[in-house]
Design a protein around this motif. Structure first.
Motif, PDB file in Angstrom:
ATOM      1  N   LYS A 162       0.836  -1.208   0.000  1.00  0.00           N
ATOM      2  CA  LYS A 162       0.000   0.000   0.000  1.00  0.00           C
ATOM      3  C   LYS A 162       0.865   1.251   0.000  1.00  0.00           C
ATOM      4  CE  LYS A 162      -3.268   0.836   3.051  1.00  0.00           C
ATOM      5  NZ  LYS A 162      -4.273   0.728   4.112  1.00  0.00           N
ATOM      6  N   GLU A 163       1.891   1.246   0.823  1.00  0.00           N
ATOM      7  CA  GLU A 163       2.780   2.404   0.920  1.00  0.00           C
ATOM      8  C   GLU A 163       3.531   2.627  -0.395  1.00  0.00           C
ATOM      9  OE1 GLU A 163       6.563   3.890   3.582  1.00  0.00           O
ATOM     10  OE2 GLU A 163       5.055   2.606   4.531  1.00  0.00           O
ATOM     11  N   ILE A 164       3.990   1.557  -1.005  1.00  0.00           N
ATOM     12  CA  ILE A 164       4.682   1.665  -2.294  1.00  0.00           C
ATOM     13  C   ILE A 164       3.746   2.251  -3.346  1.00  0.00           C
ATOM     14  CG2 ILE A 164       5.647   0.306  -4.195  1.00  0.00           C
ATOM     15  CD1 ILE A 164       6.901  -1.507  -1.971  1.00  0.00           C
ATOM     16  N   ASN A 165       2.503   1.781  -3.378  1.00  0.00           N
ATOM     17  CA  ASN A 165       1.524   2.324  -4.325  1.00  0.00           C
ATOM     18  C   ASN A 165       1.275   3.805  -4.085  1.00  0.00           C
ATOM     19  OD1 ASN A 165       1.159  -0.037  -5.715  1.00  0.00           O
ATOM     20  ND2 ASN A 165      -0.938  -0.382  -5.062  1.00  0.00           N
ATOM     21  N   ASP A 166       1.177   4.177  -2.823  1.00  0.00           N
ATOM     22  CA  ASP A 166       0.936   5.589  -2.485  1.00  0.00           C
ATOM     23  C   ASP A 166       2.078   6.493  -2.956  1.00  0.00           C
ATOM     24  OD1 ASP A 166      -1.469   4.907  -1.336  1.00  0.00           O
ATOM     25  OD2 ASP A 166      -0.737   5.021   0.735  1.00  0.00           O
ATOM     26  N   LYS A 167       3.284   5.946  -2.989  1.00  0.00           N
ATOM     27  CA  LYS A 167       4.454   6.731  -3.387  1.00  0.00           C
ATOM     28  C   LYS A 167       4.759   6.645  -4.882  1.00  0.00           C
ATOM     29  CE  LYS A 167       6.659   6.537   1.119  1.00  0.00           C
ATOM     30  NZ  LYS A 167       7.771   6.024   1.920  1.00  0.00           N
ATOM     31  N   ASP A 168       4.059   5.783  -5.589  1.00  0.00           N
ATOM     32  CA  ASP A 168       4.270   5.616  -7.037  1.00  0.00           C
ATOM     33  C   ASP A 168       3.538   6.742  -7.768  1.00  0.00           C
ATOM     34  OD1 ASP A 168       4.068   4.890  -9.764  1.00  0.00           O
ATOM     35  OD2 ASP A 168       4.070   2.752  -9.288  1.00  0.00           O
ATOM     36  N   GLU A 169       4.289   7.764  -8.159  1.00  0.00           N
ATOM     37  CA  GLU A 169       3.684   8.961  -8.756  1.00  0.00           C
ATOM     38  C   GLU A 169       2.951   8.650 -10.059  1.00  0.00           C
ATOM     39  OE1 GLU A 169       6.576  12.110  -9.019  1.00  0.00           O
ATOM     40  OE2 GLU A 169       7.030  11.981  -6.875  1.00  0.00           O
ATOM     41  N   ASP A 170       3.523   7.770 -10.883  1.00  0.00           N
ATOM     42  CA  ASP A 170       2.875   7.414 -12.146  1.00  0.00           C
ATOM     43  C   ASP A 170       1.547   6.708 -11.879  1.00  0.00           C
ATOM     44  OD1 ASP A 170       2.770   7.287 -15.020  1.00  0.00           O
ATOM     45  OD2 ASP A 170       3.245   5.141 -14.847  1.00  0.00           O
ATOM     46  N   LEU A 171       1.556   5.792 -10.940  1.00  0.00           N
ATOM     47  CA  LEU A 171       0.327   5.077 -10.589  1.00  0.00           C
ATOM     48  C   LEU A 171      -0.714   6.036 -10.032  1.00  0.00           C
ATOM     49  CD1 LEU A 171      -1.284   2.460 -10.242  1.00  0.00           C
ATOM     50  CD2 LEU A 171      -0.107   2.141  -8.046  1.00  0.00           C
ATOM     51  N   GLN A 172      -0.308   6.933  -9.165  1.00  0.00           N
ATOM     52  CA  GLN A 172      -1.245   7.896  -8.586  1.00  0.00           C
ATOM     53  C   GLN A 172      -1.816   8.838  -9.649  1.00  0.00           C
ATOM     54  OE1 GLN A 172      -2.532   7.660  -5.507  1.00  0.00           O
ATOM     55  NE2 GLN A 172      -1.286   5.796  -5.453  1.00  0.00           N
ATOM     56  N   ARG A 173      -0.987   9.197 -10.614  1.00  0.00           N
ATOM     57  CA  ARG A 173      -1.462  10.036 -11.723  1.00  0.00           C
ATOM     58  C   ARG A 173      -2.532   9.283 -12.520  1.00  0.00           C
ATOM     59  NH1 ARG A 173      -0.675   9.691 -16.748  1.00  0.00           N
ATOM     60  NH2 ARG A 173       1.136   8.323 -16.592  1.00  0.00           N
ATOM     61  N   LEU A 174      -2.269   8.001 -12.817  1.00  0.00           N
ATOM     62  CA  LEU A 174      -3.242   7.195 -13.561  1.00  0.00           C
ATOM     63  C   LEU A 174      -4.545   7.048 -12.789  1.00  0.00           C
ATOM     64  CD1 LEU A 174      -0.905   4.350 -14.907  1.00  0.00           C
ATOM     65  CD2 LEU A 174      -2.072   6.096 -16.283  1.00  0.00           C
ATOM     66  N   ILE A 175      -4.438   6.814 -11.500  1.00  0.00           N
ATOM     67  CA  ILE A 175      -5.637   6.673 -10.669  1.00  0.00           C
ATOM     68  C   ILE A 175      -6.413   7.984 -10.648  1.00  0.00           C
ATOM     69  CG2 ILE A 175      -6.453   6.345  -8.291  1.00  0.00           C
ATOM     70  CD1 ILE A 175      -4.140   4.275  -7.975  1.00  0.00           C
ATOM     71  N   GLY A 176      -5.716   9.099 -10.553  1.00  0.00           N
ATOM     72  CA  GLY A 176      -6.372  10.404 -10.587  1.00  0.00           C
ATOM     73  C   GLY A 176      -7.100  10.641 -11.900  1.00  0.00           C
ATOM     74  N   GLU A 177      -6.430  10.324 -13.018  1.00  0.00           N
ATOM     75  CA  GLU A 177      -7.067  10.462 -14.332  1.00  0.00           C
ATOM     76  C   GLU A 177      -8.289   9.552 -14.433  1.00  0.00           C
ATOM     77  OE1 GLU A 177      -4.462  10.053 -17.743  1.00  0.00           O
ATOM     78  OE2 GLU A 177      -2.844  11.080 -16.676  1.00  0.00           O
ATOM     79  N   PHE A 178      -8.148   8.331 -13.959  1.00  0.00           N
ATOM     80  CA  PHE A 178      -9.251   7.374 -13.978  1.00  0.00           C
ATOM     81  C   PHE A 178     -10.453   7.934 -13.221  1.00  0.00           C
ATOM     82  CE2 PHE A 178     -11.569   3.937 -11.880  1.00  0.00           C
ATOM     83  CZ  PHE A 178     -11.875   3.110 -12.950  1.00  0.00           C
ATOM     84  N   ASN A 179     -10.211   8.459 -12.023  1.00  0.00           N
ATOM     85  CA  ASN A 179     -11.303   9.008 -11.208  1.00  0.00           C
ATOM     86  C   ASN A 179     -11.959  10.211 -11.873  1.00  0.00           C
ATOM     87  OD1 ASN A 179     -11.126   7.072  -9.176  1.00  0.00           O
ATOM     88  ND2 ASN A 179      -9.574   8.235  -8.074  1.00  0.00           N
ATOM     89  N   LEU A 180     -11.156  11.079 -12.493  1.00  0.00           N
ATOM     90  CA  LEU A 180     -11.721  12.239 -13.191  1.00  0.00           C
ATOM     91  C   LEU A 180     -12.583  11.808 -14.376  1.00  0.00           C
ATOM     92  CD1 LEU A 180      -8.707  14.735 -13.142  1.00  0.00           C
ATOM     93  CD2 LEU A 180     -10.863  14.914 -11.864  1.00  0.00           C
ATOM     94  N   LYS A 181     -12.107  10.825 -15.131  1.00  0.00           N
ATOM     95  CA  LYS A 181     -12.882  10.320 -16.280  1.00  0.00           C
ATOM     96  C   LYS A 181     -14.181   9.684 -15.799  1.00  0.00           C
ATOM     97  CE  LYS A 181      -9.863  11.183 -19.575  1.00  0.00           C
ATOM     98  NZ  LYS A 181     -10.087  12.141 -20.614  1.00  0.00           N
ATOM     99  N   ARG A 182     -14.104   8.981 -14.679  1.00  0.00           N
ATOM    100  CA  ARG A 182     -15.302   8.335 -14.136  1.00  0.00           C
ATOM    101  C   ARG A 182     -16.331   9.383 -13.715  1.00  0.00           C
ATOM    102  NH1 ARG A 182     -14.406   4.246  -9.366  1.00  0.00           N
ATOM    103  NH2 ARG A 182     -14.181   6.246  -8.350  1.00  0.00           N
TER     104      ARG A 182
END
Length: 135
Positions: free
Chosen positions: A28-48
């Motif tokens: 979980k901590e690694i995912n939280d610090k993965d900037e590329d992953l967080q960017r993708l999740i943010g884009e996903f949420n905005l599109k949703r």
């Protein structure tokens, strides 16, 4: 505090010492610090959100809905293909299995099964049709 509550709190401590819990928290901590992953999740949420907004309109733009749906699916694919997310899902599944086993034993015990012998391997997925396992 009664005996059951104190025993459950001890179980909570044991869970937090278990390697599956430790691996889950680390992932979980690694995912939280993965900037590329967080960017993708943010884009996903905005599109949703955009898709939900468009779907709530009385005069929906079918082409926009189709485009947003495709973009959401593509982003989801990218998120799930991320190495850190794949590892997280693996350790999350192990954590979920442990919690399911704990819940199964507690539930079966509360239903009169012998806690020492009831099968923690019983996993029904929640669909009770055609099953007589839980009573």
């Amino acid at each position: 505090m009664d005996k059951i509550e104190s025993t459950v709190r001890e179980l909570g401590k044991l869970i937090q010492q278990d390697e599956r819990y430790i691996a889950y928290q680390a992932a979980k901590e690694i995912n939280d610090k993965d900037e590329d992953l967080q960017r993708l999740i943010g884009e996903f949420n905005l599109k949703r959100v955009s898709l939900n907004n468009e779907m709530s309109k009385p005069d929906r733009d079918r082409e926009l809905l189709k485009k947003l749906d495709t973009e959401i699916k593509d982003l989801y694919g990218e998120i799930m293909a991320n190495e850190n997310m794949m590892h997280f899902n693996t350790v999350k599944n192990a954590m979920d299995e442990m919690l399911s086993m704990v819940n199964t034993i507690i539930t079966m015990s509360a239903n009169g099964e012998d806690p020492a012998t009831c099968s923690a391997q019983h996993s029904c997925g929640g669909d009770c049709s055609g099953c007589s396992g839980c009573h």
